[in-house]
Scaffold this motif. Structure first.
Motif, PDB file in Angstrom:
ATOM      1  N   ASP A  32      36.784  39.578  31.474  1.00 18.30           N
ATOM      2  CA  ASP A  32      37.174  40.851  32.099  1.00 18.30           C
ATOM      3  C   ASP A  32      36.179  41.260  33.169  1.00 18.30           C
ATOM      4  N   GLU A  33      34.900  41.060  32.924  1.00 16.18           N
ATOM      5  CA  GLU A  33      33.858  41.388  33.910  1.00 16.18           C
ATOM      6  C   GLU A  33      33.995  40.493  35.146  1.00 16.18           C
ATOM      7  N   GLN A  34      34.257  39.213  34.934  1.00 18.90           N
ATOM      8  CA  GLN A  34      34.453  38.304  36.069  1.00 18.90           C
ATOM      9  C   GLN A  34      35.662  38.722  36.902  1.00 18.90           C
ATOM     10  N   VAL A  35      36.739  39.116  36.237  1.00 21.55           N
ATOM     11  CA  VAL A  35      37.942  39.557  36.942  1.00 21.55           C
ATOM     12  C   VAL A  35      37.655  40.836  37.720  1.00 21.55           C
ATOM     13  N   ARG A  36      36.913  41.776  37.135  1.00 20.41           N
ATOM     14  CA  ARG A  36      36.546  43.009  37.860  1.00 20.41           C
ATOM     15  C   ARG A  36      35.760  42.676  39.122  1.00 20.41           C
ATOM     16  N   ASP A  37      34.799  41.743  39.012  1.00 21.41           N
ATOM     17  CA  ASP A  37      34.010  41.337  40.179  1.00 21.41           C
ATOM     18  C   ASP A  37      34.888  40.686  41.246  1.00 21.41           C
ATOM     19  N   LEU A  38      35.820  39.833  40.832  1.00 19.54           N
ATOM     20  CA  LEU A  38      36.738  39.196  41.774  1.00 19.54           C
ATOM     21  C   LEU A  38      37.605  40.234  42.480  1.00 19.54           C
ATOM     22  N   CYS A  39      38.085  41.212  41.740  1.00 21.85           N
ATOM     23  CA  CYS A  39      38.925  42.262  42.326  1.00 21.85           C
ATOM     24  C   CYS A  39      38.142  43.095  43.335  1.00 21.85           C
ATOM     25  N   LEU A  40      36.908  43.435  43.015  1.00 21.05           N
ATOM     26  CA  LEU A  40      36.082  44.188  43.965  1.00 21.05           C
ATOM     27  C   LEU A  40      35.840  43.380  45.237  1.00 21.05           C
ATOM     28  N   GLU A  41      35.548  42.095  45.083  1.00 27.25           N
ATOM     29  CA  GLU A  41      35.330  41.239  46.253  1.00 27.25           C
ATOM     30  C   GLU A  41      36.603  41.128  47.091  1.00 27.25           C
ATOM     31  N   ALA A  42      37.748  40.959  46.433  1.00 22.50           N
ATOM     32  CA  ALA A  42      39.018  40.861  47.158  1.00 22.50           C
ATOM     33  C   ALA A  42      39.321  42.162  47.896  1.00 22.50           C
ATOM     34  N   ALA A  43      39.062  43.300  47.263  1.00 23.45           N
ATOM     35  CA  ALA A  43      39.308  44.597  47.920  1.00 23.45           C
ATOM     36  C   ALA A  43      38.436  44.734  49.167  1.00 23.45           C
ATOM     37  N   GLU A  44      37.204  44.265  49.101  1.00 21.27           N
ATOM     38  CA  GLU A  44      36.332  44.292  50.282  1.00 21.27           C
ATOM     39  C   GLU A  44      36.894  43.420  51.394  1.00 21.27           C
ATOM     40  N   ARG A  45      37.344  42.227  51.046  1.00 24.60           N
ATOM     41  CA  ARG A  45      37.890  41.300  52.048  1.00 24.60           C
ATOM     42  C   ARG A  45      39.199  41.807  52.645  1.00 24.60           C
ATOM     43  N   LEU A  46      39.961  42.554  51.869  1.00 22.89           N
ATOM     44  CA  LEU A  46      41.256  43.053  52.324  1.00 22.89           C
ATOM     45  C   LEU A  46      41.163  44.420  53.008  1.00 22.89           C
ATOM     46  N   ALA A  47      40.008  45.034  52.997  1.00 18.10           N
ATOM     47  CA  ALA A  47      39.859  46.421  53.450  1.00 18.10           C
ATOM     48  C   ALA A  47      40.465  46.690  54.823  1.00 18.10           C
ATOM     49  N   LEU A 112      44.112  47.946  44.036  1.00 14.52           N
ATOM     50  CA  LEU A 112      43.761  49.199  44.713  1.00 14.52           C
ATOM     51  C   LEU A 112      42.414  49.057  45.405  1.00 14.52           C
ATOM     52  N   SER A 113      42.165  49.931  46.357  1.00 15.22           N
ATOM     53  CA  SER A 113      40.941  49.854  47.159  1.00 15.22           C
ATOM     54  C   SER A 113      39.672  50.000  46.332  1.00 15.22           C
ATOM     55  N   ASP A 114      39.762  50.584  45.141  1.00 18.17           N
ATOM     56  CA  ASP A 114      38.571  50.706  44.289  1.00 18.17           C
ATOM     57  C   ASP A 114      38.352  49.466  43.418  1.00 18.17           C
ATOM     58  N   GLY A 115      39.186  48.435  43.606  1.00 19.37           N
ATOM     59  CA  GLY A 115      39.022  47.193  42.870  1.00 19.37           C
ATOM     60  C   GLY A 115      39.779  47.136  41.558  1.00 19.37           C
ATOM     61  N   THR A 116      40.541  48.166  41.240  1.00 22.60           N
ATOM     62  CA  THR A 116      41.348  48.105  40.027  1.00 22.60           C
ATOM     63  C   THR A 116      42.668  47.418  40.342  1.00 22.60           C
ATOM     64  N   MET A 117      43.183  46.735  39.352  1.00 23.17           N
ATOM     65  CA  MET A 117      44.425  46.001  39.532  1.00 23.17           C
ATOM     66  C   MET A 117      45.396  46.444  38.454  1.00 23.17           C
ATOM     67  N   GLY A 118      46.650  46.653  38.836  1.00 21.67           N
ATOM     68  CA  GLY A 118      47.627  47.078  37.853  1.00 21.67           C
ATOM     69  C   GLY A 118      49.037  46.790  38.286  1.00 21.67           C
ATOM     70  N   ARG A 119      49.927  46.952  37.346  1.00 18.24           N
ATOM     71  CA  ARG A 119      51.342  46.692  37.599  1.00 18.24           C
ATOM     72  C   ARG A 119      52.028  47.989  37.983  1.00 18.24           C
ATOM     73  N   PHE A 120      52.749  47.951  39.096  1.00 14.39           N
ATOM     74  CA  PHE A 120      53.465  49.101  39.636  1.00 14.39           C
ATOM     75  C   PHE A 120      54.865  49.161  39.045  1.00 14.39           C
ATOM     76  N   TRP A 121      55.189  50.323  38.468  1.00 12.65           N
ATOM     77  CA  TRP A 121      56.547  50.553  37.979  1.00 12.65           C
ATOM     78  C   TRP A 121      57.150  51.653  38.840  1.00 12.65           C
ATOM     79  N   PRO A 122      58.274  51.392  39.484  1.00 13.43           N
ATOM     80  CA  PRO A 122      58.843  52.321  40.473  1.00 13.43           C
ATOM     81  C   PRO A 122      59.549  53.520  39.859  1.00 13.43           C
TER      82      PRO A 122
END
Length: 184
Positions: A32-47, A112-122
């Motif tokens: 989970d910690e590795q995934v959080r770090d990956l998400c933060l890095e991806a959010a930075e790259r996608l900013a 999301l821009s804060d590095g959190t990842m989740g499933r969107f339900w419309p």
């Protein structure tokens, strides 16, 4: 074998199972910690890429000019607005609707821009386009927060059960896709 031997064997077995469960819990925490770090890095790259927002709304009865209305005419006010990027384009039945065999809905996984990842339900408004020019802004509008994206969102149907590697692969594909769109 005496009763004492049998009791001691059960104690050893229980201790072994407890050690194995503790190792598994530690492994999951590390993943989970590795995934959080990956998400933060991806959010930075996608900013600087993409043009999407996750908009969280709530019902408001007394609004003259509500920014959002659902198909029944109910009014909604914005609670929060955050930049986001679609990581996995999937559909499914929301967990709370599974027993009732609810409808299959388009429910992508967003970062999301804060590095959190989740499933969107419309619920209830879905995806909206806010402009019609080349740089269209898309909004994922919902009255509920994103469901945390769990292991099953990445490992179901995959031959690879390594959660971290699957998330890394999906994030990498998303970064490349957004970079490619930006070059057009």
């Amino acid at each position: 074998m005496s009763l004492d031997d049998a009791i001691n064997a059960i104690h050893r077995q229980n201790e072994y199972q407890e050690r194995e469960a503790a190792k598994k819990r530690q492994q999951l925490l590390e993943e989970d910690e590795q995934v959080r770090d990956l998400c933060l890095e991806a959010a930075e790259r996608l900013a600087d890429l993409g043009n999407e927002e996750f908009v969280r709304v709530e019902p408001k009865r007394r609004m003259l000019w509500p920014p959002y209305r659902d198909p029944e005419g109910n009014r909604y006010a914005v609670v929060s607005r955050r930049r986001c990027w679609m990581i996995v384009d999937i559909s499914g039945i929301r967990g709370s609707d599974r027993e009732a065999r609810g409808p299959v809905l388009k429910s992508p996984i967003l970062l999301l821009s804060d590095g959190t990842m989740g499933r969107f339900w419309p619920e209830p408004l879905g995806l909206r386009r806010t402009s019609w020019d080349e740089d269209q802004m898309f909004e994922y509008v919902s009255s509920v927060d994103l469901d945390p994206a769990g292991r099953d969102n990445f490992t179901l149907g995959s031959h690879n059960s390594n959660f971290v590697m699957l998330v890394k692969d999906r994030l990498a594909h998303a970064v490349v896709a957004y970079q490619r769109r930006a070059r057009r």
